[in-house]
Design an enzyme around this catalytic site. Structure first.
Site, PDB file in Angstrom:
ATOM      1  N   ASP A  46       0.845  -1.196   0.000  1.00  0.00           N
ATOM      2  CA  ASP A  46       0.000   0.000   0.000  1.00  0.00           C
ATOM      3  C   ASP A  46       0.880   1.246   0.000  1.00  0.00           C
ATOM      4  OD1 ASP A  46      -2.983   1.085   0.936  1.00  0.00           O
ATOM      5  OD2 ASP A  46      -1.341   2.283   1.758  1.00  0.00           O
ATOM      6  N   TYR A  51       3.162   9.951  -0.534  1.00  0.00           N
ATOM      7  CA  TYR A  51       4.259   9.324   0.218  1.00  0.00           C
ATOM      8  C   TYR A  51       5.606   9.560  -0.465  1.00  0.00           C
ATOM      9  CZ  TYR A  51       0.499   6.578   2.469  1.00  0.00           C
ATOM     10  OH  TYR A  51      -0.627   6.170   3.138  1.00  0.00           O
ATOM     11  N   LYS A  76      -2.843   5.854  -4.074  1.00  0.00           N
ATOM     12  CA  LYS A  76      -3.932   6.764  -3.738  1.00  0.00           C
ATOM     13  C   LYS A  76      -3.756   8.111  -4.426  1.00  0.00           C
ATOM     14  CE  LYS A  76      -3.644   4.756   0.885  1.00  0.00           C
ATOM     15  NZ  LYS A  76      -2.178   4.504   0.866  1.00  0.00           N
ATOM     16  N   HIS A 109      -7.608   9.593  -1.518  1.00  0.00           N
ATOM     17  CA  HIS A 109      -6.878   9.550  -0.247  1.00  0.00           C
ATOM     18  C   HIS A 109      -7.627  10.194   0.919  1.00  0.00           C
ATOM     19  CE1 HIS A 109      -2.474   9.224   1.292  1.00  0.00           C
ATOM     20  NE2 HIS A 109      -3.325   8.978   2.258  1.00  0.00           N
TER      21      HIS A 109
END
Length: 279
Positions: A46, A51, A76, A109
């Protein structure tokens, strides 16, 4: 090697119930730790655009020697990219960074209610699925009201909602709502980071009885509830230890004792999706 159980989405596809999350993992580190996760037995990874490690995850996938069909990859859409056309562009960019042709699961998200773009964004995810670019579509950090709204507007039910969930904030009401809609519940921050959960006396007592670590007990609790869970650590030994939670068996009394640790809203670590407004 032990394998994660598979849970079935309402669209007929499946997801490994225990996955590996890479939040706060730097891109250059992501390739190494995702490789460690693969070696430990994880097949579900994930990540997310925000990120900043999709490329690292992509490199780990490419160098893993595993067949793509063995892997389940989630990313996401970030808040700044919400909106129909911008979602389509952001998806293409994520796929390029990941080095993938198709994605297993794409999520919005955050709800971002002040933006008011989540319905159009959801319509873009539906289109991506229609084009065959992504197999399943879902959301993250959505309230029950917002779930009702996007379903009413489009007729398409998300397969999953990924939200903060741990023993101090167990989301019982939201989980019941989702179950009624056929939506799977996925836990982020499943080990309740920053709240002393791993030092909790009740959890330590259960861990001692079951011959497990506290982290393994908490992950086993999530699995017993039917949550999809994505613990994160960059330590190889703990990556393997967390996967070992699959072999921990909790009794009904253990699960009830962990359920009783819930603090309601006071147990929340992160932002409230109903009001969160991130750039």
């Amino acid at each position: 090697m032990t394998e994660s159980p598979l849970l079935t989405f309402h669209d007929g596809r499946t997801i490994p119930q225990l996955g590996y999350g890479v939040w706060q993992v730097e891109d250059e580190v992501a390739e190494k730790v995702v490789g460690e996760a693969f070696r430990a037995g994880y097949r579900h990874i994930d990540t997310a655009r925000i990120y900043g490690n999709e490329e690292g995850v992509g490199r780990a996938i490419a160098s893993s020697g595993l067949d793509r069909s063995e892997l389940f990859i989630t990313t996401k859409l970030w808040n700044a990219d919400q909106g129909y056309e911008s979602t389509l562009r952001a998806f293409d960019a994520s796929m390029e960074r990941l080095g993938l042709e198709t994605l297993d699961l794409y999520l919005i998200h955050w709800l971002q209610p002040k933006q008011g773009k989540y319905v159009d964004t959801w319509k873009a995810l539906i289109e991506l699925q229609r084009r065959g670019r992504v197999k399943s579509i879902g959301v993250s950090n959505f309230t029950s009201g917002a779930l009702d709204e996007i379903i009413a507007e489009t007729g398409v039910v998300p397969v999953i909602n990924q939200v903060e969930t741990h023993p101090y904030f167990n989301q019982a009401e939201l989980r019941a709502f989702e179950a009624d809609k056929g939506i799977l519940h996925q836990a982020w921050s499943p080990l309740g980071q920053g709240q002393g959960l791993l030092e909790d006396a009740t959890l330590r007592a259960i861990a001692d009885r079951r011959g497990a670590t506290v982290a393994q007990v908490v992950i086993a609790w999530h699995l017993a509830l039917g949550n999809v869970v994505i613990p994160k650590t960059v330590t190889a030994a703990r990556i393997a230890e967390n996967f070992g939670a699959l072999d921990v068996v909790l009794e009904d009394e253990d699960i009830a004792a962990i359920d009783a640790l819930d603090k309601g809203a006071a147990g929340r670590i992160g932002a409230d999706p109903a009001t969160a407004d991130f750039a």
